[in-house]
Design a protein around this motif. Structure first.
Motif, PDB file in Angstrom:
ATOM      1  N   ASP A  54      44.684  -2.830   9.524  1.00 12.16           N
ATOM      2  CA  ASP A  54      45.630  -3.948   9.484  1.00 12.16           C
ATOM      3  C   ASP A  54      44.883  -5.287   9.432  1.00 12.16           C
ATOM      4  O   ASP A  54      45.258  -6.187   8.682  1.00 12.16           O
ATOM      5  N   LEU A  55      43.837  -5.416  10.235  1.00 11.51           N
ATOM      6  CA  LEU A  55      43.042  -6.644  10.236  1.00 11.51           C
ATOM      7  C   LEU A  55      42.413  -6.878   8.869  1.00 11.51           C
ATOM      8  O   LEU A  55      42.480  -7.988   8.323  1.00 11.51           O
ATOM      9  N   TYR A  56      41.806  -5.836   8.305  1.00 10.84           N
ATOM     10  CA  TYR A  56      41.182  -5.978   6.988  1.00 10.84           C
ATOM     11  C   TYR A  56      42.228  -6.322   5.926  1.00 10.84           C
ATOM     12  O   TYR A  56      41.971  -7.104   5.012  1.00 10.84           O
ATOM     13  N   SER A  57      43.418  -5.760   6.051  1.00  6.26           N
ATOM     14  CA  SER A  57      44.496  -6.058   5.107  1.00  6.26           C
ATOM     15  C   SER A  57      44.908  -7.528   5.200  1.00  6.26           C
ATOM     16  O   SER A  57      45.164  -8.180   4.181  1.00  6.26           O
ATOM     17  N   ILE A  58      44.973  -8.055   6.407  1.00  5.19           N
ATOM     18  CA  ILE A  58      45.295  -9.470   6.603  1.00  5.19           C
ATOM     19  C   ILE A  58      44.219 -10.345   5.953  1.00  5.19           C
ATOM     20  O   ILE A  58      44.520 -11.319   5.256  1.00  5.19           O
ATOM     21  N   GLN A  59      42.955  -9.982   6.162  1.00  7.97           N
ATOM     22  CA  GLN A  59      41.859 -10.758   5.578  1.00  7.97           C
ATOM     23  C   GLN A  59      41.902 -10.695   4.053  1.00  7.97           C
ATOM     24  O   GLN A  59      41.699 -11.716   3.376  1.00  7.97           O
ATOM     25  N   GLU A  60      42.157  -9.512   3.506  1.00  7.66           N
ATOM     26  CA  GLU A  60      42.232  -9.361   2.053  1.00  7.66           C
ATOM     27  C   GLU A  60      43.409 -10.150   1.482  1.00  7.66           C
ATOM     28  O   GLU A  60      43.283 -10.790   0.430  1.00  7.66           O
ATOM     29  N   GLY A  61      44.537 -10.123   2.181  1.00  2.16           N
ATOM     30  CA  GLY A  61      45.701 -10.884   1.738  1.00  2.16           C
ATOM     31  C   GLY A  61      45.432 -12.375   1.733  1.00  2.16           C
ATOM     32  O   GLY A  61      45.829 -13.087   0.804  1.00  2.16           O
ATOM     33  N   MET A  62      44.750 -12.858   2.769  1.00  5.48           N
ATOM     34  CA  MET A  62      44.410 -14.274   2.826  1.00  5.48           C
ATOM     35  C   MET A  62      43.466 -14.634   1.680  1.00  5.48           C
ATOM     36  O   MET A  62      43.656 -15.641   1.001  1.00  5.48           O
ATOM     37  N   ASP A  64      43.113 -13.125  -1.218  1.00  7.11           N
ATOM     38  CA  ASP A  64      43.852 -13.092  -2.487  1.00  7.11           C
ATOM     39  C   ASP A  64      44.749 -14.320  -2.627  1.00  7.11           C
ATOM     40  O   ASP A  64      44.830 -14.913  -3.705  1.00  7.11           O
ATOM     41  N   SER A  65      45.417 -14.694  -1.551  1.00 12.58           N
ATOM     42  CA  SER A  65      46.309 -15.858  -1.585  1.00 12.58           C
ATOM     43  C   SER A  65      45.541 -17.149  -1.826  1.00 12.58           C
ATOM     44  O   SER A  65      46.001 -18.029  -2.561  1.00 12.58           O
ATOM     45  N   LEU A  66      44.369 -17.262  -1.205  1.00 13.82           N
ATOM     46  CA  LEU A  66      43.555 -18.462  -1.410  1.00 13.82           C
ATOM     47  C   LEU A  66      43.059 -18.548  -2.853  1.00 13.82           C
ATOM     48  O   LEU A  66      43.063 -19.635  -3.455  1.00 13.82           O
ATOM     49  N   ALA A  67      42.656 -17.414  -3.409  1.00 10.16           N
ATOM     50  CA  ALA A  67      42.197 -17.409  -4.799  1.00 10.16           C
ATOM     51  C   ALA A  67      43.344 -17.788  -5.737  1.00 10.16           C
ATOM     52  O   ALA A  67      43.152 -18.558  -6.688  1.00 10.16           O
ATOM     53  N   ALA A  68      44.534 -17.259  -5.480  1.00 10.09           N
ATOM     54  CA  ALA A  68      45.695 -17.593  -6.310  1.00 10.09           C
ATOM     55  C   ALA A  68      46.077 -19.060  -6.146  1.00 10.09           C
ATOM     56  O   ALA A  68      46.490 -19.718  -7.115  1.00 10.09           O
ATOM     57  N   ALA A  69      45.941 -19.592  -4.939  1.00  9.77           N
ATOM     58  CA  ALA A  69      46.291 -20.986  -4.679  1.00  9.77           C
ATOM     59  C   ALA A  69      45.417 -21.938  -5.494  1.00  9.77           C
ATOM     60  O   ALA A  69      45.905 -22.949  -5.998  1.00  9.77           O
ATOM     61  N   LEU A  70      44.143 -21.611  -5.611  1.00 13.78           N
ATOM     62  CA  LEU A  70      43.234 -22.497  -6.344  1.00 13.78           C
ATOM     63  C   LEU A  70      43.500 -22.498  -7.845  1.00 13.78           C
ATOM     64  O   LEU A  70      43.020 -23.382  -8.555  1.00 13.78           O
ATOM     65  N   LYS A  83      47.629 -23.833   2.806  1.00 14.75           N
ATOM     66  CA  LYS A  83      48.189 -23.907   4.164  1.00 14.75           C
ATOM     67  C   LYS A  83      48.976 -22.645   4.493  1.00 14.75           C
ATOM     68  O   LYS A  83      48.862 -22.095   5.586  1.00 14.75           O
ATOM     69  N   GLY A  84      49.779 -22.197   3.548  1.00 13.42           N
ATOM     70  CA  GLY A  84      50.589 -20.998   3.755  1.00 13.42           C
ATOM     71  C   GLY A  84      49.750 -19.756   3.974  1.00 13.42           C
ATOM     72  O   GLY A  84      50.064 -18.918   4.823  1.00 13.42           O
ATOM     73  N   ALA A  85      48.671 -19.624   3.219  1.00 12.45           N
ATOM     74  CA  ALA A  85      47.791 -18.460   3.350  1.00 12.45           C
ATOM     75  C   ALA A  85      47.112 -18.443   4.712  1.00 12.45           C
ATOM     76  O   ALA A  85      47.030 -17.398   5.371  1.00 12.45           O
ATOM     77  N   VAL A  86      46.626 -19.585   5.145  1.00 15.12           N
ATOM     78  CA  VAL A  86      45.954 -19.673   6.448  1.00 15.12           C
ATOM     79  C   VAL A  86      46.956 -19.437   7.574  1.00 15.12           C
ATOM     80  O   VAL A  86      46.678 -18.695   8.523  1.00 15.12           O
ATOM     81  N   GLU A  87      48.127 -20.029   7.453  1.00 15.15           N
ATOM     82  CA  GLU A  87      49.175 -19.866   8.475  1.00 15.15           C
ATOM     83  C   GLU A  87      49.596 -18.404   8.593  1.00 15.15           C
ATOM     84  O   GLU A  87      49.755 -17.874   9.702  1.00 15.15           O
ATOM     85  N   ILE A 157      36.717 -21.800   4.922  1.00 14.96           N
ATOM     86  CA  ILE A 157      37.643 -21.061   5.790  1.00 14.96           C
ATOM     87  C   ILE A 157      36.992 -19.743   6.200  1.00 14.96           C
ATOM     88  O   ILE A 157      36.525 -18.986   5.339  1.00 14.96           O
ATOM     89  N   PRO A 158      36.934 -19.456   7.494  1.00 13.82           N
ATOM     90  CA  PRO A 158      36.288 -18.211   7.943  1.00 13.82           C
ATOM     91  C   PRO A 158      37.068 -16.984   7.495  1.00 13.82           C
ATOM     92  O   PRO A 158      38.300 -16.968   7.544  1.00 13.82           O
ATOM     93  N   THR A 159      36.351 -15.967   7.035  1.00 16.42           N
ATOM     94  CA  THR A 159      36.993 -14.766   6.498  1.00 16.42           C
ATOM     95  C   THR A 159      37.387 -13.776   7.574  1.00 16.42           C
ATOM     96  O   THR A 159      38.198 -12.899   7.329  1.00 16.42           O
ATOM     97  N   GLY A 160      36.808 -13.882   8.756  1.00 16.01           N
ATOM     98  CA  GLY A 160      37.203 -13.010   9.854  1.00 16.01           C
ATOM     99  C   GLY A 160      36.159 -11.964  10.191  1.00 16.01           C
ATOM    100  O   GLY A 160      35.195 -11.768   9.451  1.00 16.01           O
ATOM    101  N   PRO A 161      36.391 -11.280  11.309  1.00 18.31           N
ATOM    102  CA  PRO A 161      35.407 -10.290  11.763  1.00 18.31           C
ATOM    103  C   PRO A 161      35.432  -9.009  10.943  1.00 18.31           C
ATOM    104  O   PRO A 161      36.467  -8.616  10.416  1.00 18.31           O
TER     105      PRO A 161
END
Length: 163
Positions: A54-62, A64-70, A83-87, A157-161
């Protein structure tokens, strides 16, 4: 996490989009059926611990969302998407933090004392909490600053553990 290997298909696997002669990835989680993919699997697909997946899925989603945002045209749209991706990652990671702590509590309740496994789960929970604290700093970017660069902000933005 299951070990991932590559092979060359000796036959077609239409359910997975793999044709004879294609290179594909396969892995077998503990006591489960073999899985395969035409593309390299993500950590969330190969992880056998549900909470870590679940944690890895959250990181991957963030990510992907950041890449799409740019890729969006207007600066304000990109900023809102970031902002939405980080939130979303911040909010979703609370569930993972609580799950690690709940698992540690359950182990300690069962044994009546702290164990190596419960300590490890608490450490993982602390790492997730630390990542959440770091993400909190990125929920509201200082976009009014004339030197503000969204691409640099996103790359910081930190990618997470990763356990």
């Amino acid at each position: 996490m299951a070990r991932v290997r590559t092979s060359v298909a000796a036959k077609d696997y239409p359910a997975h989009g793999i044709k004879k002669g294609d290179t594909y990835w396969h892995w077998t989680p503990y006591r489960q059926k073999r899985r395969m993919s035409a593309t390299q699997p993500r950590p969330s697909q190969t992880e056998t611990n549900e909470t870590k997946a679940d944690l890895y899925s959250i990181q991957e989603g963030m990510s992907d969302s950041l890449a799409a945002a740019l890729k969006l045209e207007a600066f304000e749209d990109r900023l809102e998407a970031v902002k939405g991706a980080v939130e979303a990652a911040y909010d979703d990671s609370e569930m993972v933090y609580e799950a690690f702590n709940e698992k540690a509590d359950n182990i300690e309740d069962g044994f009546g004392h702290e164990t190596m496994q419960s300590e490890e789960l608490r450490e993982w929970a602390d790492e997730v909490e630390s990542w959440r604290d770091e993400l909190d700093d990125y929920k509201e970017p200082e976009s009014d600053d004339p030197d503000f660069d969204l691409e640099t902000f996103v790359s910081d933005i930190p990618t997470g553990p990763q356990f």
